[in-house]
Design a protein around this motif. Sequence first.
Motif, mmCIF file in Angstrom:
data_model
loop_
_atom_site.group_PDB
_atom_site.id
_atom_site.type_symbol
_atom_site.label_atom_id
_atom_site.label_comp_id
_atom_site.label_asym_id
_atom_site.label_seq_id
_atom_site.Cartn_x
_atom_site.Cartn_y
_atom_site.Cartn_z
ATOM 1 N N ARG A 1 0.829 -1.208 0.000
ATOM 2 C CA ARG A 1 0.000 0.000 0.000
ATOM 3 C C ARG A 1 0.866 1.262 0.000
ATOM 4 O O ARG A 1 0.513 2.264 -0.618
ATOM 5 C CB ARG A 1 -0.902 -0.021 1.225
ATOM 6 C CG ARG A 1 -1.930 -1.154 1.108
ATOM 7 C CD ARG A 1 -2.657 -1.440 2.389
ATOM 8 N NE ARG A 1 -3.493 -2.625 2.193
ATOM 9 C CZ ARG A 1 -4.290 -3.118 3.132
ATOM 10 N NH1 ARG A 1 -4.369 -2.525 4.317
ATOM 11 N NH2 ARG A 1 -5.021 -4.188 2.876
ATOM 12 N N LEU A 2 1.985 1.206 0.693
ATOM 13 C CA LEU A 2 2.868 2.376 0.736
ATOM 14 C C LEU A 2 3.495 2.608 -0.639
ATOM 15 O O LEU A 2 3.743 3.753 -1.027
ATOM 16 C CB LEU A 2 3.942 2.194 1.808
ATOM 17 C CG LEU A 2 3.387 2.194 3.239
ATOM 18 C CD1 LEU A 2 4.418 1.642 4.219
ATOM 19 C CD2 LEU A 2 2.950 3.592 3.660
ATOM 20 N N MET A 3 3.740 1.524 -1.383
ATOM 21 C CA MET A 3 4.255 1.679 -2.741
ATOM 22 C C MET A 3 3.171 2.277 -3.646
ATOM 23 O O MET A 3 3.434 3.182 -4.435
ATOM 24 C CB MET A 3 4.744 0.337 -3.285
ATOM 25 C CG MET A 3 6.050 -0.115 -2.604
ATOM 26 S SD MET A 3 6.490 -1.834 -3.002
ATOM 27 C CE MET A 3 6.870 -1.676 -4.747
ATOM 28 N N GLU A 4 1.929 1.791 -3.484
ATOM 29 C CA GLU A 4 0.816 2.365 -4.273
ATOM 30 C C GLU A 4 0.672 3.862 -4.009
ATOM 31 O O GLU A 4 0.416 4.641 -4.928
ATOM 32 C CB GLU A 4 -0.502 1.679 -3.897
ATOM 33 C CG GLU A 4 -0.709 0.355 -4.607
ATOM 34 C CD GLU A 4 -1.941 -0.369 -4.070
ATOM 35 O OE1 GLU A 4 -2.855 0.300 -3.546
ATOM 36 O OE2 GLU A 4 -1.967 -1.614 -4.164
ATOM 37 N N ARG A 5 0.819 4.256 -2.715
ATOM 38 C CA ARG A 5 0.669 5.670 -2.366
ATOM 39 C C ARG A 5 1.915 6.481 -2.696
ATOM 40 O O ARG A 5 1.963 7.679 -2.463
ATOM 41 C CB ARG A 5 0.432 5.815 -0.864
ATOM 42 C CG ARG A 5 -0.877 5.236 -0.387
ATOM 43 C CD ARG A 5 -1.024 5.437 1.116
ATOM 44 N NE ARG A 5 -1.862 4.393 1.680
ATOM 45 C CZ ARG A 5 -1.897 4.052 2.959
ATOM 46 N NH1 ARG A 5 -1.110 4.692 3.823
ATOM 47 N NH2 ARG A 5 -2.687 3.097 3.373
ATOM 48 N N GLY A 6 2.957 5.798 -3.172
ATOM 49 C CA GLY A 6 4.175 6.501 -3.551
ATOM 50 C C GLY A 6 5.084 6.857 -2.385
ATOM 51 O O GLY A 6 6.094 7.539 -2.566
ATOM 52 N N LEU A 7 4.737 6.377 -1.186
ATOM 53 C CA LEU A 7 5.596 6.684 -0.040
ATOM 54 C C LEU A 7 6.884 5.866 -0.072
ATOM 55 O O LEU A 7 7.915 6.291 0.425
ATOM 56 C CB LEU A 7 4.849 6.430 1.276
ATOM 57 C CG LEU A 7 4.055 7.642 1.780
ATOM 58 C CD1 LEU A 7 3.031 7.234 2.828
ATOM 59 C CD2 LEU A 7 5.019 8.673 2.382
ATOM 60 N N LEU A 8 6.777 4.654 -0.621
ATOM 61 C CA LEU A 8 7.976 3.833 -0.817
ATOM 62 C C LEU A 8 8.166 3.657 -2.311
ATOM 63 O O LEU A 8 7.192 3.400 -3.033
ATOM 64 C CB LEU A 8 7.828 2.456 -0.155
ATOM 65 C CG LEU A 8 7.812 2.396 1.362
ATOM 66 C CD1 LEU A 8 7.726 0.939 1.825
ATOM 67 C CD2 LEU A 8 9.066 3.047 1.960
ATOM 68 N N LYS A 9 9.401 3.754 -2.753
ATOM 69 C CA LYS A 9 9.648 3.608 -4.188
ATOM 70 C C LYS A 9 9.815 2.157 -4.592
ATOM 71 O O LYS A 9 9.435 1.742 -5.670
ATOM 72 C CB LYS A 9 10.898 4.390 -4.589
ATOM 73 C CG LYS A 9 10.679 5.895 -4.450
ATOM 74 C CD LYS A 9 11.779 6.677 -5.119
ATOM 75 C CE LYS A 9 11.587 8.168 -4.869
ATOM 76 N NZ LYS A 9 12.851 8.862 -4.705
ATOM 77 N N GLU A 10 10.478 1.395 -3.713
ATOM 78 C CA GLU A 10 10.781 0.001 -4.039
ATOM 79 C C GLU A 10 10.312 -0.883 -2.905
ATOM 80 O O GLU A 10 10.236 -0.453 -1.748
ATOM 81 C CB GLU A 10 12.297 -0.186 -4.144
ATOM 82 C CG GLU A 10 12.952 0.492 -5.293
ATOM 83 C CD GLU A 10 14.446 0.259 -5.171
ATOM 84 O OE1 GLU A 10 14.922 -0.768 -5.687
ATOM 85 O OE2 GLU A 10 15.132 1.088 -4.530
ATOM 86 N N ASN A 11 10.100 -2.133 -3.214
ATOM 87 C CA ASN A 11 9.773 -3.118 -2.200
ATOM 88 C C ASN A 11 11.041 -3.441 -1.411
ATOM 89 O O ASN A 11 11.994 -3.993 -1.958
ATOM 90 C CB ASN A 11 9.247 -4.379 -2.882
ATOM 91 C CG ASN A 11 8.994 -5.485 -1.873
ATOM 92 O OD1 ASN A 11 9.077 -5.276 -0.673
ATOM 93 N ND2 ASN A 11 8.683 -6.663 -2.388
ATOM 94 N N PRO A 12 11.088 -3.144 -0.123
ATOM 95 C CA PRO A 12 12.312 -3.437 0.646
ATOM 96 C C PRO A 12 12.481 -4.923 0.992
ATOM 97 O O PRO A 12 13.556 -5.316 1.461
ATOM 98 C CB PRO A 12 12.129 -2.593 1.918
ATOM 99 C CG PRO A 12 10.667 -2.368 2.048
ATOM 100 C CD PRO A 12 10.088 -2.408 0.667
ATOM 101 N N PHE A 13 11.459 -5.735 0.794
ATOM 102 C CA PHE A 13 11.583 -7.148 1.170
ATOM 103 C C PHE A 13 12.440 -7.909 0.166
ATOM 104 O O PHE A 13 12.242 -7.806 -1.047
ATOM 105 C CB PHE A 13 10.208 -7.812 1.274
ATOM 106 C CG PHE A 13 9.539 -7.563 2.591
ATOM 107 C CD1 PHE A 13 9.944 -8.263 3.724
ATOM 108 C CD2 PHE A 13 8.542 -6.607 2.725
ATOM 109 C CE1 PHE A 13 9.344 -8.028 4.953
ATOM 110 C CE2 PHE A 13 7.945 -6.369 3.936
ATOM 111 C CZ PHE A 13 8.343 -7.073 5.063
ATOM 112 N N THR A 14 13.375 -8.691 0.658
ATOM 113 C CA THR A 14 14.236 -9.518 -0.193
ATOM 114 C C THR A 14 13.728 -10.952 -0.237
ATOM 115 O O THR A 14 14.152 -11.735 -1.069
ATOM 116 C CB THR A 14 15.669 -9.528 0.360
ATOM 117 O OG1 THR A 14 15.618 -10.015 1.714
ATOM 118 C CG2 THR A 14 16.266 -8.134 0.365
#
Lengths: 245, 245, 245, 245, 245, 245
Positions: free
Chosen positions: C149-162
């Motif tokens: 959801r944070l990626m959808e809202r543009g708050l996070l640019k990339e998925n931090p999960f590896t």
Amino acid sequence: MEIFSRPDGRACDELRAVEFIPDFAPNATGSVLSCFGSTRVVCAATLEEKVPGWMKAQGVTGGWITAEYSLLPYSTLTRKPREISKGKQEGRSVEIQRLIGRALRAVVDLQKLPGYTLWIDCDVLQADGGTRTAAITGAYVAARMAVGRLMERGLLKENPFTSSVAAVSVGIFQDREILDLNYLEDKDAAVDANVVMTGCGRFVEVQGAGEESTFSQEQLDRMLALAKKGLSELSTKQQAVLAAE
Amino acid sequence: MEIFSRPDGRACDELRAVEFIPDFAPNATGSVLSCFGSTRVVCAATLEEKVPGWMKAQGVTGGWITAEYSLLPYSTLTRKPREISKGKQEGRSVEIQRLIGRALRAVVDLQKLPGYTLWIDCDVLQADGGTRTAAITGAYVAARMAVGRLMERGLLKENPFTSSVAAVSVGIFQDREILDLNYLEDKDAAVDANVVMTGCGRFVEVQGAGEESTFSQEQLDRMLALAKKGLSELSTKQQAVLAAE
Amino acid sequence: MEIFSRPDGRACDELRAVEFIPDFAPNATGSVLSCFGSTRVVCAATLEEKVPGWMKAQGVTGGWITAEYSLLPYSTLTRKPREISKGKQEGRSVEIQRLIGRALRAVVDLQKLPGYTLWIDCDVLQADGGTRTAAITGAYVAARMAVGRLMERGLLKENPFTSSVAAVSVGIFQDREILDLNYLEDKDAAVDANVVMTGCGRFVEVQGAGEESTFSQEQLDRMLALAKKGLSELSTKQQAVLAAE
Amino acid sequence: MEIFSRPDGRACDELRAVEFIPDFAPNATGSVLSCFGSTRVVCAATLEEKVPGWMKAQGVTGGWITAEYSLLPYSTLTRKPREISKGKQEGRSVEIQRLIGRALRAVVDLQKLPGYTLWIDCDVLQADGGTRTAAITGAYVAARMAVGRLMERGLLKENPFTSSVAAVSVGIFQDREILDLNYLEDKDAAVDANVVMTGCGRFVEVQGAGEESTFSQEQLDRMLALAKKGLSELSTKQQAVLAAE
Amino acid sequence: MEIFSRPDGRACDELRAVEFIPDFAPNATGSVLSCFGSTRVVCAATLEEKVPGWMKAQGVTGGWITAEYSLLPYSTLTRKPREISKGKQEGRSVEIQRLIGRALRAVVDLQKLPGYTLWIDCDVLQADGGTRTAAITGAYVAARMAVGRLMERGLLKENPFTSSVAAVSVGIFQDREILDLNYLEDKDAAVDANVVMTGCGRFVEVQGAGEESTFSQEQLDRMLALAKKGLSELSTKQQAVLAAE
Amino acid sequence: MEIFSRPDGRACDELRAVEFIPDFAPNATGSVLSCFGSTRVVCAATLEEKVPGWMKAQGVTGGWITAEYSLLPYSTLTRKPREISKGKQEGRSVEIQRLIGRALRAVVDLQKLPGYTLWIDCDVLQADGGTRTAAITGAYVAARMAVGRLMERGLLKENPFTSSVAAVSVGIFQDREILDLNYLEDKDAAVDANVVMTGCGRFVEVQGAGEESTFSQEQLDRMLALAKKGLSELSTKQQAVLAAE
């Protein structure tokens, strides 16, 4: 004919002897000893030149008023251990000091305390019922004195108070509504209410509760009427001591 | 003609959708999720086979009811730090849990809980205004469920409840008295009151306050009338869910 | 022939019914109720726009993930007093929340959470063994939902999960290695181990302990094999609920 | 050919210089200074003639062993503030002292400590990695010394120890598995594990974790093999110092 | 000729105006407001019908005297935050209340307080230097009053006091030894000493210290001589107020 | 003829064996184990590159010296519970650490520690009376060592010490004045005094007290004379160990 009488002989709508002894704590900006009969509360107002952290964090302008309340250990019939000995305040003290703070803030324009916190300290020297109402009523006098002096010194430009404020207790004792309960009445009352009102006759706060009892609309109405009578008298006494300043 | 409308379109005297989801915490003796619109509070009642130390010390007979209240950290729009992270409860939580305890005790004959403490836990899962009233109203349901089960198991001989109890908020918002305020209304209300009442229509507690505002007798009267209407509906809903047990 | 049977009839290598109920705490950025049989844990992830003080002080870049864990008082068979009532957390809670935090951080590139703290709150609604493993497994789902959801809202640019991460308990009960112990098994187990593993099958954490017992290399090997089987199934269930988002 | 070398020149499977200086705290019943290279931990065992409150409350017979751990403020390269200055223990200390207690209890028959608590105090005088493993390994020596003296004085009838216990760290540093990490190695290790084992070669506790890394089954197997080699040597050293008593 | 003068014009060996206002806290068994110039301390003595836990645990017979000291928040020139707001007492308060307790116990036969604790509470209403000496000197008066009343009520059979006790400060200010320092003198004094003495002229406690300065034997001798003169006068004033009881 | 003898056979004016073992805590800037007979105190001095918050707030220039003191749990004959287990320091510890801090500051020019705090940690490894005097006397040695090294490293430009400082106890035991009391003497002494003095023979602090006893001017004079003799010897020993650096 059955005769009702209060433990100390007062009429149902009669306040105890009320007195405000000014400058009881001379290092405070303003202070009184607020006496409602044997209940005696030191009320002191002190200005601090900063505002709470949350105001800065939230960008709230103006100033703040905050209150602290304690029962001194020798104020009660059996010694009351200090809260510091347990490391935390009792729920009752927290509730009362929050009430005192709200009561004062309701009659103040906080924009006229820019960058300041007005601390209201209420310490009970002798407890005989109604310590929170004696505290609020005395706190107004101490705070208003402080404000007058701060205006004289030029620290405040305008009087931030929009009205005066006072408080009194009412309750139902032996099935009668009575005004300004002392300890003996308070501990046996079925219902206990505290009413905070401005000098203009508007409610600031009404708190009525029956710990193991309940009350009707009619009983509430009669209690509120008694409270208004007492609050009008308290307001007159507040003005008198402030006029003598 | 000016049209007043509440943020969520309700009429001034209209409750939010109210629901009690039973057995939400199956390990408690009785529990519900109490929902007032988006406000959701886990209410759980658990019996402990001992009484508080002060009852023993003072030789008080019967039992006790005590309540604890918390906002879960994810219940608010921005995360609320846990109280344990500061090592002490906030004043607001202390006030609310004391109110919940008094509300329940007002409708219970503590002599019929001999040697027991009934713990009432209220944890807010989602906060949208009125958490304390949803907590009290749900706590009664959870406690009454618990009592029914304890009577079935023979742990209690008699029903200690003398009546039901519920609570609702009323307030003054944009100069109108309204019932059951949600968060948007609550944060802009000039006056906020919580009314606790028995199923028989008697007041248990009335708490009305204006943080930076005041109110007249007429406004108080109109708020109390709204509260009574809402409390009558809440009482009906409580009976319904208990009847389905 | 002697027949071994688990208290609830499961095979030695069988998980309890596992379910993740999404958006259980709607005000959190992401949340699930994580159910492992009767064990139910609210797992909520919330983003805060600042990093811990020590990161600033030490000039560490990127973001942080921190977890908090509590047993709600009605989660256990006898009521568990709140930690706030003693003013400090129990050692067990401290250990568990540190483990949850490490588990999540092991599968996250903290540089991709620049300036943020992701709070993971785990509150146990019902405890029947394995609360820490249900917490970790659910925390991943809640955190991954939040990240989406944070990626959808543009708050996070990339998925931090590896990678994904999950946890399960294994133990030795009546001389047999078993998977996913419930409370009855847990309290009588000679050895109890918790295994945290990525979705790629690499260990994040292995904690095996016998409080008043010990174990051999062969027993450890058999427990780890059981854990891997269970973790593979849990990983599949996590992907399923996330795919349905 | 690439040459791997540890910061202090040890082989991958080599312990630091290990020494136990007996009677370092003469007022304890038994004590040693446990030295693993520059890591120095005061380990003291003292008998108290009562058991914890929960044992009495739950009717548990026998005795108890409990441990406390602290870093002295001058043990670290930059001064570490005392926990008392914040009023509470850090999570890390809580975890370590719980581990020390479990390790000792795993090799003791608590029925042979009837009515007693054996306190194990571990205070780090100098910290250079592996303080918890030096603490456990030294705690066993101190406790065993104490038990011998208590048997001589007739306070204990039988030796409650069923085996000895020791602990060592292993880890993955620059992609190699190494034994007994010092501070320089520990802070850069991808994986860090602590292994607690009895003198008979059975595991008491295995704790392997990668804070921002993960590990395979093969890496775990190699780490456990290194740990066993080190623990066998530590066990020999423990017996030697105890034999000299 | 250079003329030395004290800020308030007193001679070097001159006490401030000293007064003891009796029954300042009427709910205490005995109380005074102890005034040394502008320094004002509420001193209250209350009997509790039990002894501290350590006396029971160690089998110590007789009774106990314990003291508590606080600066009220409005006692100082700038408001002093309450200790409860930080959750713990300051080191200075702890030191002073321990000194008050020792001073009183030195002139009491604790066997004549069988099973009782005499609580001495000292709260500073106005601080202008010498609060600890005003506290000790007033505490004796309050305690002796309390004892007289307890003997009248038959709660105590004998007077446990073996002598009276008083305290005064002396110091070196602008290279002169002076008696009974006020705040202005105290904050600039090179050396500050507090002397506690019985009415018979024997020392109970001598505490002389220079925070960033030192002193010679001759200076100590001159300070002690001044203290004796002041203490003799204080003793006379104590007897006078007690005689008026 | 009656012969007086001290429990350990010393003459009345005889110190116990005194030794300072340097670099006992190698990670501190300077450290010693300070031994007065069986009393052993770890004294460590560490420099921190900042000053306390109150210095910044009040605009005080220069640096600061602060001390912390604790009894390790195994230092006493029966185990002493850690202060962290109650969450707060005992009054006795607070008093002693404040005394150590004042003693050191009295012989230091704080302007020559610009922007620094020198931390003095004193942890008692074995307690046999006189722990505070062994702490002060050892703290000077540790601090002076630290200062020497900080000057060598160029962190300090000048030696901030204006003199040395040491402390010793004296008391009245079986009606005789004696020097440097051990635990057996201390617990039965009628009067106990601690004297802190510079290497130049000037008093820094004199604290004499009789918990349930009193003393005359002559007794005080004899105690001070004994103290001076002992302090002269301690000063010589301090210089010797520092010269060997």
